[in-house]
Design a protein around this motif. Structure first.
Motif, mmCIF file in Angstrom:
data_model
loop_
_atom_site.group_PDB
_atom_site.id
_atom_site.type_symbol
_atom_site.label_atom_id
_atom_site.label_comp_id
_atom_site.label_asym_id
_atom_site.label_seq_id
_atom_site.Cartn_x
_atom_site.Cartn_y
_atom_site.Cartn_z
ATOM 1 N N ASP A 97 24.757 28.122 18.317
ATOM 2 C CA ASP A 97 24.144 26.804 18.532
ATOM 3 C C ASP A 97 22.989 26.554 17.560
ATOM 4 O OD1 ASP A 97 25.899 26.336 20.597
ATOM 5 O OD2 ASP A 97 24.559 27.202 22.112
ATOM 6 N N GLY A 98 23.217 26.902 16.321
ATOM 7 C CA GLY A 98 22.213 26.604 15.294
ATOM 8 C C GLY A 98 21.037 27.567 15.280
ATOM 9 N N ARG A 99 21.090 28.621 16.111
ATOM 10 C CA ARG A 99 19.962 29.562 16.167
ATOM 11 C C ARG A 99 20.401 30.987 15.860
ATOM 12 N NH1 ARG A 99 15.415 27.528 18.657
ATOM 13 N NH2 ARG A 99 15.675 25.392 19.375
ATOM 14 N N GLY A 100 19.471 31.776 15.359
ATOM 15 C CA GLY A 100 19.753 33.176 15.056
ATOM 16 C C GLY A 100 20.061 33.940 16.337
ATOM 17 N N TRP A 101 21.049 34.807 16.271
ATOM 18 C CA TRP A 101 21.507 35.490 17.489
ATOM 19 C C TRP A 101 20.466 36.427 18.071
ATOM 20 C CZ3 TRP A 101 23.423 40.878 17.581
ATOM 21 C CH2 TRP A 101 23.083 41.568 16.401
ATOM 22 N N ARG A 102 19.601 37.014 17.232
ATOM 23 C CA ARG A 102 18.592 37.936 17.754
ATOM 24 C C ARG A 102 17.279 37.222 18.008
ATOM 25 N NH1 ARG A 102 16.320 41.594 15.240
ATOM 26 N NH2 ARG A 102 16.009 43.208 16.805
ATOM 27 N N SER A 103 16.822 36.453 17.013
ATOM 28 C CA SER A 103 15.478 35.877 17.085
ATOM 29 C C SER A 103 15.454 34.582 17.875
ATOM 30 C CB SER A 103 14.977 35.590 15.673
ATOM 31 O OG SER A 103 15.742 34.525 15.110
ATOM 32 N N GLY A 104 16.587 33.887 17.937
ATOM 33 C CA GLY A 104 16.603 32.575 18.572
ATOM 34 C C GLY A 104 15.967 31.492 17.710
ATOM 35 N N ALA A 105 15.583 31.840 16.480
ATOM 36 C CA ALA A 105 14.932 30.869 15.602
ATOM 37 C C ALA A 105 15.956 29.871 15.073
ATOM 38 C CB ALA A 105 14.280 31.593 14.425
ATOM 39 N N LEU A 106 15.487 28.630 14.809
ATOM 40 C CA LEU A 106 16.355 27.627 14.195
ATOM 41 C C LEU A 106 16.756 28.103 12.806
ATOM 42 C CD1 LEU A 106 14.987 24.057 14.950
ATOM 43 C CD2 LEU A 106 17.219 25.021 15.562
ATOM 44 N N VAL A 107 18.064 28.108 12.561
ATOM 45 C CA VAL A 107 18.553 28.624 11.285
ATOM 46 C C VAL A 107 18.403 27.576 10.198
ATOM 47 C CG1 VAL A 107 20.666 29.339 10.115
ATOM 48 C CG2 VAL A 107 20.105 30.268 12.358
ATOM 49 N N GLU A 108 18.000 28.021 8.995
ATOM 50 C CA GLU A 108 17.885 27.114 7.854
ATOM 51 C C GLU A 108 18.984 27.397 6.850
ATOM 52 O OE1 GLU A 108 14.076 28.015 6.251
ATOM 53 O OE2 GLU A 108 13.016 27.453 8.102
ATOM 54 N N LYS A 109 19.283 26.368 6.046
ATOM 55 C CA LYS A 109 20.220 26.587 4.940
ATOM 56 C C LYS A 109 19.395 26.982 3.713
ATOM 57 C CE LYS A 109 24.059 24.730 6.860
ATOM 58 N NZ LYS A 109 24.238 25.835 7.808
ATOM 59 N N ARG A 110 19.834 28.022 3.031
ATOM 60 C CA ARG A 110 19.131 28.437 1.819
ATOM 61 C C ARG A 110 20.125 28.629 0.711
ATOM 62 N NH1 ARG A 110 14.113 32.544 1.897
ATOM 63 N NH2 ARG A 110 12.794 31.232 3.197
ATOM 64 N N GLU A 111 19.726 28.308 -0.483
ATOM 65 C CA GLU A 111 20.595 28.555 -1.636
ATOM 66 C C GLU A 111 20.193 29.867 -2.273
ATOM 67 O OE1 GLU A 111 21.500 25.862 -4.641
ATOM 68 O OE2 GLU A 111 22.869 24.856 -3.264
ATOM 69 N N ILE A 112 21.140 30.786 -2.390
ATOM 70 C CA ILE A 112 20.850 32.028 -3.090
ATOM 71 C C ILE A 112 22.014 32.346 -4.027
ATOM 72 C CG2 ILE A 112 19.375 33.006 -1.263
ATOM 73 C CD1 ILE A 112 21.788 34.721 -0.472
ATOM 74 N N PRO A 113 21.751 33.137 -5.075
ATOM 75 C CA PRO A 113 22.858 33.459 -5.986
ATOM 76 C C PRO A 113 23.849 34.402 -5.325
ATOM 77 C CG PRO A 113 20.735 34.280 -6.832
ATOM 78 C CD PRO A 113 20.478 33.718 -5.480
ATOM 79 N N GLN A 114 25.117 34.106 -5.494
ATOM 80 C CA GLN A 114 26.158 34.931 -4.874
ATOM 81 C C GLN A 114 27.326 35.091 -5.829
ATOM 82 O OE1 GLN A 114 26.679 34.776 -0.718
ATOM 83 N NE2 GLN A 114 25.830 32.717 -0.588
ATOM 84 N N TRP A 115 28.090 36.144 -5.591
ATOM 85 C CA TRP A 115 29.255 36.435 -6.433
ATOM 86 C C TRP A 115 30.514 35.758 -5.909
ATOM 87 C CZ3 TRP A 115 28.907 38.455 -11.130
ATOM 88 C CH2 TRP A 115 27.718 39.116 -11.448
ATOM 89 N N PHE A 116 31.329 35.290 -6.846
ATOM 90 C CA PHE A 116 32.571 34.605 -6.504
ATOM 91 C C PHE A 116 33.739 35.180 -7.295
ATOM 92 C CE2 PHE A 116 29.362 31.691 -5.191
ATOM 93 C CZ PHE A 116 29.913 31.012 -4.115
ATOM 94 N N LEU A 117 34.911 35.163 -6.688
ATOM 95 C CA LEU A 117 36.134 35.483 -7.424
ATOM 96 C C LEU A 117 36.889 34.181 -7.678
ATOM 97 C CD1 LEU A 117 37.563 38.742 -5.809
ATOM 98 C CD2 LEU A 117 36.004 38.459 -7.741
ATOM 99 N N ARG A 118 37.385 34.047 -8.903
ATOM 100 C CA ARG A 118 37.979 32.792 -9.332
ATOM 101 C C ARG A 118 39.418 32.648 -8.815
ATOM 102 N NH1 ARG A 118 35.048 29.978 -13.050
ATOM 103 N NH2 ARG A 118 33.965 31.678 -14.068
ATOM 104 N N ILE A 119 39.571 32.587 -7.512
ATOM 105 C CA ILE A 119 40.907 32.447 -6.923
ATOM 106 C C ILE A 119 41.513 31.093 -7.305
ATOM 107 C CG2 ILE A 119 40.058 31.552 -4.703
ATOM 108 C CD1 ILE A 119 42.287 33.121 -3.306
ATOM 109 N N THR A 120 40.641 30.118 -7.620
ATOM 110 C CA THR A 120 41.168 28.787 -7.980
ATOM 111 C C THR A 120 42.011 28.836 -9.253
ATOM 112 O OG1 THR A 120 39.067 28.310 -9.060
ATOM 113 C CG2 THR A 120 39.356 27.461 -6.837
ATOM 114 N N ASP A 121 41.781 29.832 -10.108
ATOM 115 C CA ASP A 121 42.643 29.981 -11.287
ATOM 116 C C ASP A 121 44.089 30.236 -10.884
ATOM 117 O OD1 ASP A 121 40.567 29.655 -13.002
ATOM 118 O OD2 ASP A 121 40.863 31.544 -14.092
#
Ligand code: ANZ
Ligand code: ZN
Length: 880
Positions: free
Chosen positions: A177-201
């Motif tokens: 329900d939009g909250r962290g399972w342990r902390s109960g805090a409201l979850v935020e969206k964050r942009e971080i660098p992540q790895w991807f595999l080019r399955i779209t090819d």
């Protein structure tokens, strides 16, 4: 007859003896030197959650039945098993039980391996692996670094769920329900660098490949097609004017409906679109909207149902055909990640555009009309009925209000506009896929380390192959607020492979779908230095894959993708990993509960409830055994912890033996359908096995049966023998072609019923009985291999591996009928049957048919016009 106590069926003893024999013989270890054709039967590998559940039992029993059957019919069968051992539950359990995920996982594997062995599956255990060991994941890391060098693995920013209290990234299932399972805090969206595999090819190839998989269920192929989501359309360019009228870089839209271009009354762009960002610079209201749009869900389902919201950017687009200026709006339903992040809005014919234009009072225009309207309603466009002109693909339509394109149909307009835009360099044909590149980074500890080193000077550098594996430390403590390797500065510290300077390791780990994408190939090549060696081409593709329908999209897509990556790395020759796929149904059970005063429910396990059933077997009353008071009958549901309706296989095996559990799970339903667990049914299976055992025992108590002399059989003996061979034919077809194990079992039960009535102690009678019992034992062997192993010895054979006995063959001569049963019809309606000798003449058949008592009654008073005889089947008397 070493280990078998013949008098009564004792499953525990019989099963231990058979398993001991298989183990000593290394019965199911296979290699590539066999002169038989290969058959690779694979069941999806389990997550080592701690204990086998009934879903596993069903899945692996199906695989085992197919494997043993194939082996008996002359194939060199590989059936492997391993453990999908990384993943979140181990981290959660580690926090709860204050242990390390590795320790918990390895203990679970040891326990579950024992449970598997107790089920008697014909597995080549010499190939077993757990995906959490460096010996396994080193190959995955190596593959990844090679994909990086090929440009098929790359890094970019992407959104994650961020728990601001625990300072950690959360998996989707940890957001409640939009909250962290342990902390109960409201979850935020964050942009971080992540790895991807080019399955779209590989999108087009993944789509086309589905046509080469006739052995996959259509439902799975449809889900995969929709997931890939190919659409053909045009990318069209609109020139753009800034607030002051100055020209900006043109905007591109992707549309599958270029025929509606003259109905465009505005352009919608995503909040993240560069033009939106540009317009927001001096527009605080717009900037506030863009910030707001960044929050909230990003799933398509959410976007579909969200209230439409947007704002005029003040920028203007030049219509590419009419040259008119139309406004550019930010709209919350436009996805930045699809197409170009911009849509030409056609509110006269598109639902979302219609809703948006209605809300913001933007103009709507009809440009599509029905070609031959049946009435004024159809003739006169009314924008509240836009669907009439949009949704109905069965009606022919034409363009209107579209200048020189008027009168064209969809295809004609598509071609004309594509040609025009391409000629004027204002656009081009384009194919889009809904499929996204696969984000493989997880900010979790218990996963395969991503083999990358970050250097300030050289950037992200793949770990050189001679430095692999990057080993995940297993001796850690988890406190729930982040990954131990992220906190371990010593572990992170390393040197750059390129410049030798100080550098840091990647601390993210792979999505656990990575390990399950190539495990099937590793089973073929135990010990190989690379992920797969040439043994892969011997075993692959998998002949039969078995698993849950819940994996229809993601796992099966990644599995197909990885096979193509392996092929392109010249490690395998084939294009697809598995030729046939069987998705087994759920295991369900009755639920029982009591409602508490606060509305919550206490669920009771079916094992603790006494039930009363009506004559049709439906439960009509239920009481809790401990207090004798009634409980509410909740209906059948998938076995789950939440409804407390799971039945523990181990308890069942201890009570009835593995064969009974196997038999019930194959008998109670066809493999694709839901299987309802009910103990009365299990009990019935146990009785059946005891009865069969007793029949065998009684038969052999009189000594060894003499040889069969088919020329010396009486009519009854011939009939009994025919039943045996009809059963062999049916069961072979049920196992091999139809995968219809329940009807195979039913056929053997029928055979044994016939045999119970066959009361013939003569020499040939005993020979016929011996043949029937041997057939029954071999036919049932794939399903109840332990009992059959024992009964085979009772029948006078040395202890041997039944999988190496040939599967019973139909003796065509035994099927020939000396007498036939013909249906007798009067004017096409069945009135009776007659039994005649196979060589009876037509004339004689006519006479017998007319004399059949019931038929004679119906013929009374009528004149016979004609008698039609379908040989061996029907006599139809036409009378008036
Ligand atoms: C004009 C139009 C008129 C459209 C019409 C549809 C109906 P599929 O089939 O799923 O590929 N679209 C394009 N990019 C989008 C994005 N980033 N976010 C939201 N919607 C987007 O859908 C293609 C259609 O979806 C495109 O065709 C576009 O709207 C919209 F009567 O263009 B259409
Ligand atoms: Zn460097």
């Amino acid at each position: 007859m070493s280990s078998v106590e013949p008098n009564i069926y004792d499953p525990q003893q019989v099963e231990a003896a058979a398993q001991k024999f298989w183990e000593a013989e290394k019965a199911f270890e296979v290699n590539e030197t066999s002169d038989k054709p290969k058959y690779y039967c694979l069941s999806m590998l389990p997550y080592p959650s701690g204990a086998l559940h009934m879903g596993h039992v069903r899945n692996y029993t199906i695989g085992d039945v197919i494997s043993r059957y194939k082996r008996m019919t002359g194939f060199n069968v590989l059936q492997p098993m391993g453990w999908d051992a990384f993943g979140l539950p181990a981290e959660n359990a580690a926090i709860k039980n204050k242990t390390a995920p590795a320790k918990w996982t390895y203990a679970n594997i040891a326990h579950m391996r024992g449970q598997f062995k107790a089920m008697g599956y014909a597995i080549d255990w010499s190939r077993e692996f757990a995906t959490c060991t460096p010996e396994y994941y080193v190959h995955e890391q190596r593959m990844f670094t090679r994909l990086m060098r090929k440009g098929l693995a790359y890094r970019r920013n992407s959104v994650v769920n961020w728990d601001p209290v625990d300072n950690t990234v959360l998996a989707n299932e940890q957001v409640i329900d939009g909250r962290g399972w342990r902390s109960g805090a409201l979850v935020e969206k964050r942009e971080i660098p992540q790895w991807f595999l080019r399955i779209t090819d590989y999108a087009q190839e993944l789509l086309d490949g589905l046509d080469e998989l006739p052995g996959w269920p259509d439902s799975v192929k449809t889900m995969q097609r929709n997931w890939i989501g190919r659409s053909e359309g045009l990318e069209i360019q609109f020139d753009v004017r800034d607030l002051d009228g100055a020209a900006l870089d043109p905007l591109r839209v992707f549309t599958t409906r270029p025929d509606t271009v003259m109905g465009v009354s505005f352009v919608s762009i995503a909040g993240e679109h560069p033009l939106a960002v540009h317009a927001a610079k001096n527009n605080p209201q717009l900037a506030a909207l863009l910030a707001e749009l960044k929050q909230g869900g990003v799933s398509e389902a959410e976007l579909e149902t969200q209230e439409k919201r947007g704002m005029d950017t003040g920028l203007r687009a030049i219509h590419p055909v009419s040259g008119e200026q139309v406004p550019i709006w930010v709209a919350n339903f436009v996805l930045m990640g699809y197409g170009t992040g911009a849509v030409m809005a056609v509110p006269g014919h598109d639902q979302r555009d219609f809703e948006f234009a209605t809300k913001y009072a933007l103009p709507k225009k009809q440009v599509i009309a029905l070609k031959s309207p049946k009435n004024d309603d159809e003739r006169n466009y009314d924008d509240t009925r836009w669907q009439d002109w949009y949704g109905d693909k069965s009606r022919e339509t034409e363009l209107v209000n579209s200048a020189e394109f008027d009168g064209l149909d969809f295809q004609g307009a598509f071609e004309a506009l594509a040609e025009r835009f391409e000629r004027k360099a204002q656009g081009q044909r384009r194919v889009n896929y809904r499929l996204r590149d696969w984000g493989v980074s997880r900010q979790r500890y218990w996963g395969c380390p991503i083999p990358v080193i970050y250097c300030d000077k050289c950037g992200a550098v793949p770990v050189p192959e001679d430095q692999l594996p990057v080993i995940l430390p297993e001796d850690v403590t988890l406190n729930g607020t982040g990954s131990p390797i992220k906190a371990d500065l010593e572990w992170r510290k390393t040197t750059c492979p390129d410049c030798g300077g100080a550098a840091e390791r990647e601390t993210d780990t792979f999505d656990t779908f990575m390990e399950s994408s190539w495990y099937y190939a590793r089973y073929t090549s135990p010990g190989a230095r690379e992920a797969v060696d040439k043994r892969g081409n011997y075993w692959l593709p998998v002949d039969q894959y078995i698993g849950g329908i819940e994996h229809a999209i993601l796992h099966l897509m990644y599995f197909r993708f990885f096979h193509k990556l392996l092929r392109d790395a010249r490690m395998v020759d084939s294009n697809e990993p598995a030729q046939n796929l069987l998705c087994q149904g759920m295991v369900i059970a009755e639920t029982f509960y009591r409602q508490n005063s606060d509305g919550s429910k206490d669920w009771f396990n079916p094992a603790d409830v006494d039930t009363v059933r009506d004559e049709r077997g439906r439960i009509i009353g239920a009481t809790l055994r401990t207090d004798g008071q009634p409980v509410v009958i909740g209906g059948t549901e998938k076995m789950s912890k939440s409804k407390n309706n799971g039945v523990d296989p181990q308890t069942m095996v201890a009570k009835y033996g593995a064969d009974t559990v196997r038999l019930f799970s194959m008998f109670a339903a066809p493999p694709e359908q839901s299987l309802e667990w009910n103990e009365a049914g299990v009990d019935g299976m146990a009785r059946f096995l005891r009865r069969l055992w007793a029949m065998v025992h009684k038969h052999v108590a009189d000594g060894v049966a003499p040889a069969l002399d088919t020329a010396a059989l009486s009519a009854e003996q011939k009939a009994m023998r025919r039943k045996t061979h009809e059963t062999i034919g049916k069961v072979s077809d049920d196992y091999g072609r139809r995968h219809s194990f329940n009807t195979a079992i039913a056929a053997v039960m029928e055979l044994l019923n016939a045999l119970a009535k066959f009361d013939d102690a003569s020499v040939q009678g005993r020979a016929v009985r011996q043949e029937a019992l041997q057939a029954a034992v071999l036919l049932l062997n794939p399903i109840t291999p332990h009992a059959c192993h024992g009964m085979w010895q009772l029948l006078g054979h040395a202890e041997t591996l039944l999988e190496d006995q040939p599967f019973p063959q139909v003796d065509a001569a035994a099927l020939v009928k000396d007498s036939l049963t013909l249906a007798v019809q009067v004017n096409g309606k069945l009135r009776g049957t007659i039994d005649v000798a196979a060589d009876t003449s037509r004339e004689q058949i006519e006479v017998l048919a007319k004399e059949e008592p019931n038929t004679a009654k119906f013929l009374d008073g009528l004149t016979i016009r004609k008698v039609i005889i379908v040989p061996g089947k029907i006599v139809n008397i036409v009378a008036a």
